[in-house]
Design a protein around this motif. Sequence first.
Motif, PDB file in Angstrom:
ATOM      1  N   THR A   1       0.754  -1.235   0.000  1.00 17.04           N
ATOM      2  CA  THR A   1       0.000   0.000   0.000  1.00 17.04           C
ATOM      3  C   THR A   1       0.788   1.291   0.000  1.00 17.04           C
ATOM      4  N   THR A   2       1.502   1.589   1.058  1.00 19.49           N
ATOM      5  CA  THR A   2       1.909   2.956   1.363  1.00 19.49           C
ATOM      6  C   THR A   2       2.490   3.701   0.175  1.00 19.49           C
ATOM      7  N   ARG A   3       3.603   3.223  -0.368  1.00 13.99           N
ATOM      8  CA  ARG A   3       4.246   3.950  -1.462  1.00 13.99           C
ATOM      9  C   ARG A   3       3.583   3.646  -2.789  1.00 13.99           C
ATOM     10  N   VAL A   4       3.285   2.382  -3.055  1.00 17.32           N
ATOM     11  CA  VAL A   4       2.770   1.981  -4.365  1.00 17.32           C
ATOM     12  C   VAL A   4       1.423   2.613  -4.646  1.00 17.32           C
ATOM     13  N   CYS A   5       0.522   2.565  -3.666  1.00 17.60           N
ATOM     14  CA  CYS A   5      -0.811   3.113  -3.887  1.00 17.60           C
ATOM     15  C   CYS A   5      -0.756   4.615  -4.124  1.00 17.60           C
ATOM     16  N   ARG A   6       0.052   5.318  -3.326  1.00 19.49           N
ATOM     17  CA  ARG A   6       0.158   6.766  -3.516  1.00 19.49           C
ATOM     18  C   ARG A   6       0.699   7.098  -4.904  1.00 19.49           C
ATOM     19  N   GLU A   7       1.702   6.333  -5.335  1.00 14.90           N
ATOM     20  CA  GLU A   7       2.281   6.602  -6.645  1.00 14.90           C
ATOM     21  C   GLU A   7       1.286   6.329  -7.757  1.00 14.90           C
ATOM     22  N   LYS A   8       0.504   5.249  -7.616  1.00 15.26           N
ATOM     23  CA  LYS A   8      -0.493   4.938  -8.641  1.00 15.26           C
ATOM     24  C   LYS A   8      -1.556   6.029  -8.715  1.00 15.26           C
ATOM     25  N   ILE A   9      -1.999   6.514  -7.568  1.00 14.22           N
ATOM     26  CA  ILE A   9      -3.004   7.565  -7.567  1.00 14.22           C
ATOM     27  C   ILE A   9      -2.436   8.847  -8.175  1.00 14.22           C
ATOM     28  N   ARG A  10      -1.217   9.193  -7.791  1.00 15.39           N
ATOM     29  CA  ARG A  10      -0.593  10.401  -8.361  1.00 15.39           C
ATOM     30  C   ARG A  10      -0.434  10.257  -9.875  1.00 15.39           C
ATOM     31  N   ASP A  11      -0.018   9.068 -10.326  1.00 12.75           N
ATOM     32  CA  ASP A  11       0.115   8.838 -11.758  1.00 12.75           C
ATOM     33  C   ASP A  11      -1.244   8.902 -12.451  1.00 12.75           C
ATOM     34  N   SER A  12      -2.282   8.404 -11.789  1.00 17.24           N
ATOM     35  CA  SER A  12      -3.616   8.428 -12.381  1.00 17.24           C
ATOM     36  C   SER A  12      -4.102   9.849 -12.571  1.00 17.24           C
ATOM     37  N   ILE A  13      -3.807  10.697 -11.589  1.00 19.44           N
ATOM     38  CA  ILE A  13      -4.189  12.100 -11.710  1.00 19.44           C
ATOM     39  C   ILE A  13      -3.472  12.752 -12.885  1.00 19.44           C
ATOM     40  N   THR A  14      -2.201  12.418 -13.068  1.00 21.03           N
ATOM     41  CA  THR A  14      -1.376  13.084 -14.075  1.00 21.03           C
ATOM     42  C   THR A  14      -1.600  12.542 -15.473  1.00 21.03           C
ATOM     43  N   TRP A  15      -2.064  11.310 -15.602  1.00 24.85           N
ATOM     44  CA  TRP A  15      -2.002  10.596 -16.878  1.00 24.85           C
ATOM     45  C   TRP A  15      -2.649  11.375 -18.013  1.00 24.85           C
ATOM     46  N   ARG A  16      -1.893  11.626 -19.056  1.00 23.91           N
ATOM     47  CA  ARG A  16      -2.313  12.269 -20.298  1.00 23.91           C
ATOM     48  C   ARG A  16      -2.981  13.622 -20.095  1.00 23.91           C
ATOM     49  N   THR A  17      -2.695  14.272 -18.983  1.00 15.53           N
ATOM     50  CA  THR A  17      -3.121  15.666 -18.876  1.00 15.53           C
ATOM     51  C   THR A  17      -2.597  16.435 -20.075  1.00 15.53           C
ATOM     52  N   TYR A  18      -1.352  16.189 -20.399  1.00 19.64           N
ATOM     53  CA  TYR A  18      -0.717  16.877 -21.515  1.00 19.64           C
ATOM     54  C   TYR A  18      -1.186  16.314 -22.843  1.00 19.64           C
ATOM     55  N   ASP A  19      -1.927  15.242 -22.857  1.00 18.68           N
ATOM     56  CA  ASP A  19      -2.499  14.681 -24.079  1.00 18.68           C
ATOM     57  C   ASP A  19      -3.893  15.222 -24.326  1.00 18.68           C
ATOM     58  N   ARG A  20      -4.252  16.287 -23.636  1.00 12.08           N
ATOM     59  CA  ARG A  20      -5.515  16.973 -23.842  1.00 12.08           C
ATOM     60  C   ARG A  20      -6.737  16.172 -23.418  1.00 12.08           C
ATOM     61  N   LEU A  21      -6.543  15.234 -22.510  1.00  8.77           N
ATOM     62  CA  LEU A  21      -7.701  14.557 -21.947  1.00  8.77           C
ATOM     63  C   LEU A  21      -8.557  15.551 -21.174  1.00  8.77           C
ATOM     64  N   ALA A  22      -7.906  16.436 -20.428  1.00  9.14           N
ATOM     65  CA  ALA A  22      -8.639  17.466 -19.701  1.00  9.14           C
ATOM     66  C   ALA A  22      -9.311  18.436 -20.660  1.00  9.14           C
ATOM     67  N   ASP A  23      -8.670  18.740 -21.782  1.00 11.47           N
ATOM     68  CA  ASP A  23      -9.280  19.637 -22.758  1.00 11.47           C
ATOM     69  C   ASP A  23     -10.559  19.046 -23.342  1.00 11.47           C
ATOM     70  N   LEU A  24     -10.664  17.723 -23.318  1.00 10.64           N
ATOM     71  CA  LEU A  24     -11.875  17.067 -23.788  1.00 10.64           C
ATOM     72  C   LEU A  24     -12.958  17.059 -22.724  1.00 10.64           C
ATOM     73  N   GLY A  25     -12.626  17.500 -21.514  1.00 17.81           N
ATOM     74  CA  GLY A  25     -13.618  17.577 -20.457  1.00 17.81           C
ATOM     75  C   GLY A  25     -13.450  16.562 -19.353  1.00 17.81           C
ATOM     76  N   TYR A  26     -12.519  15.617 -19.505  1.00 20.24           N
ATOM     77  CA  TYR A  26     -12.263  14.659 -18.426  1.00 20.24           C
ATOM     78  C   TYR A  26     -11.396  15.361 -17.381  1.00 20.24           C
ATOM     79  N   ALA A  27     -12.014  16.229 -16.618  1.00 20.60           N
ATOM     80  CA  ALA A  27     -11.267  17.141 -15.766  1.00 20.60           C
ATOM     81  C   ALA A  27     -11.533  16.910 -14.288  1.00 20.60           C
TER      82      ALA A  27
END
Length: 507
Positions: free
Chosen positions: A111-137
């Motif tokens: 849990t401790t490190r792995v879960c935090r890293e996965k959640i942080r990566d999930s938040i970041t994933w493809r932000t720069y690929d314009r997923l947020a620009d499509l509304g998945y924000a």
Amino acid sequence: RSPSTTAKISEQKAPLQLRPVLLRHHHRNDAPRLGRRDRGAPRRPRDPRARHRQRRRAHAADGVAVVEPVRLAREPVRHARRDGRHRLAQTPRRRRADLVGRTASLAEKKTTRVCREKIRDSITWRTYDRLADLGYADVGLDDNWQRCGVYGSENYTYHAAGGVYPVVNHSVFPDMLAMTSYAHSLNLTAGWYLNNCICSDSCGSNQDKNETDESCYRGDVAALFSFGFDSVKLDGCGRQRDLDLWASLLNASADGPIVIENCHWGGTVPTADWCPFNFFRTSNDIRANYASVLTNLATTQQFAVANLSRPGCWGYPDMLEVGVGDNMTAAETRSHFAAWAIVSSPLTLSMDVNDDAIMDAVWDLVANPEIIAVNQAWFGHSGSAFKQSEDAVALGSIPPTRHFDAVAAVDAPAWQFLYKPVDATTTAVLLMNSADAAATLTLNFDDVPGFVGTPVAVRDLFARQDLGVVADDSMTLDVAAHDAAFLLLSSGSAAGVPSKATRVAKM
């Protein structure tokens, strides 16, 4: 709280996932859809924790934090609230992922490190690929954040004695505020989850109205705002079921109003003048299974016909199962996504967004701007079935979940047609073939409710291509087994003239 009072609360709501042009991200209409080979390195955001370091509460030695109401400095992404004047949920929400629901088993392992890293990566994933620009924000933290145990003389399972605050599992989530601040630094909103199912609690009277014990409600609301969350999903497992009370406490806060998701599995639904929430479940829990998809889809029909799924109060048949497991074919997956889009369901991704193979496989579907545009449109009707086969086909069984039994056998119409008006002359139509073999389906334009006029310009939304102008009163298409054809119809376009279907789809 009378129905008229709660209706006024509902009228203030609209989505935190705003249209792309309203996002703080730099918006480029001509920006290409980037694949894995095309994307560049993301800009590393500054660590948001330094900004809030002095605001944090000291953690107790046993990992429990005492939560008090805190007025937080709002990040720019949270401008959607505007002190309650900006209406919430006027279009269906698009959510990046429910982060913990799919990785709950991590809490039993590294849990401790792995879960935090996965959640942080999930938040970041493809932000720069314009997923947020499509509304998945929006990113949502689902169940399993709590520290299950026995607390106080009331024997609460995840609320401290007296219900004054919820107990967070700090070995997995050492700093909730840092997590939401990180999302805000990326111009994303963050959603929480309450009235939990894992170790569901006994605080509350289990009444849908007229709650007599408000202590846990008040503690949860104080925690939600102290942790910096922007929205909340209220499940149906615990005894905190009074949605009027939830809405009054959440919207009365100086930090509100807030987007509220009612996840009572279709048991608590709106009326014409009562909807103290922004999204409501119409169904049981979905499974990554074609029979489950069609079963849940059917639950939206009654709310669409009665116009109860509407801006500020959207019905949804649970999250998307696109990219989850290997139980659905590519055809079933795109039928599923298109069906959720045409009935105006909020689009909540639930696949492992850290898996490049999964994301590359579904990217062209979930990032299709023309399908998203149909989902976000509103012209008086949320989308529903208007014609179906008299013959039924057997789709097999639906596996059980934690809260629902298996369904031995499911039957569905061999084919069905759904529609959603986009504007006065444009309508989206989904032709679904649920049979085990390919079918030739004929669409009579006169059968489409509210659609008038020929010739008809037709656009294929999956392929993002014009199919031409049809002068006849019908058209016929071959649709593969468990597949669909997703069309945008525009009336009154002359042959040789660019159709309005093309113009609307490219907006």
